[in-house]
Design a protein around this motif. Structure first.
Motif, mmCIF file in Angstrom:
data_model
loop_
_atom_site.group_PDB
_atom_site.id
_atom_site.type_symbol
_atom_site.label_atom_id
_atom_site.label_comp_id
_atom_site.label_asym_id
_atom_site.label_seq_id
_atom_site.Cartn_x
_atom_site.Cartn_y
_atom_site.Cartn_z
ATOM 1 N N ARG A 7 -8.997 5.862 -4.977
ATOM 2 C CA ARG A 7 -7.531 5.850 -4.958
ATOM 3 C C ARG A 7 -6.984 4.849 -3.953
ATOM 4 N N CYS A 8 -7.729 4.656 -2.856
ATOM 5 C CA CYS A 8 -7.289 3.754 -1.805
ATOM 6 C C CYS A 8 -8.506 3.337 -0.987
ATOM 7 N N ALA A 9 -8.544 2.081 -0.569
ATOM 8 C CA ALA A 9 -9.629 1.598 0.289
ATOM 9 C C ALA A 9 -9.015 0.895 1.484
ATOM 10 N N VAL A 10 -9.520 1.195 2.673
ATOM 11 C CA VAL A 10 -9.123 0.506 3.893
ATOM 12 C C VAL A 10 -10.367 -0.221 4.374
ATOM 13 N N LEU A 11 -10.306 -1.561 4.333
ATOM 14 C CA LEU A 11 -11.492 -2.379 4.576
ATOM 15 C C LEU A 11 -11.212 -3.452 5.620
ATOM 16 N N MET A 12 -12.265 -3.834 6.357
ATOM 17 C CA MET A 12 -12.151 -4.925 7.313
ATOM 18 C C MET A 12 -12.824 -6.161 6.742
ATOM 19 N N PHE A 13 -12.103 -7.285 6.827
ATOM 20 C CA PHE A 13 -12.604 -8.562 6.330
ATOM 21 C C PHE A 13 -12.412 -9.627 7.391
ATOM 22 N N GLN A 14 -13.086 -10.748 7.211
ATOM 23 C CA GLN A 14 -12.811 -11.927 8.012
ATOM 24 C C GLN A 14 -11.343 -12.274 7.794
#
Length: 100
Positions: A7-14
């Motif tokens: 339903r929702c994703a909280v992700l860390m990226f460059q």
């Protein structure tokens, strides 16, 4: 057709990738990734993460992004859509009128 399993994703990226993901039309970072990500989901930049938050510090900065898939997904043929978008972004600094 593939249905998202979240339903929702909280992700860390460059940071550069994250900013391309959430870029809006007119932004210098706006690209195929921006269009396709925002066609299929709602994306938002949540926060910057300093390289000093990690040990050892990486050579790049990071950002946290929220991705929420659109439900239902837009009723399009994605292969045709992506072909059009690929064509539109095939030449840097060209207007759409110049491509067609």
């Amino acid at each position: 057709s593939h249905r998202p399993l979240f339903r929702c994703a909280v992700l860390m990226f460059q940071r550069e990738f994250a900013m391309r993901l959430v870029a809006k039309p007119g932004d210098p970072l706006f690209c195929r990734l921006s269009i396709n990500a925002q066609l299929l989901s709602t994306t938002s930049h949540l926060m910057k993460v300093s390289r000093n938050s990690f040990r050892p510090p990486p050579k790049v900065e990071s950002s946290v992004v929220r991705i929420e898939p659109k439900n239902p997904p837009p009723p399009i043929n994605f292969k045709e859509w992506d072909g059009l978008v690929r064509l539109c972004f095939s030449r840097k600094n060209k207007t759409l009128g110049g491509i067609f």
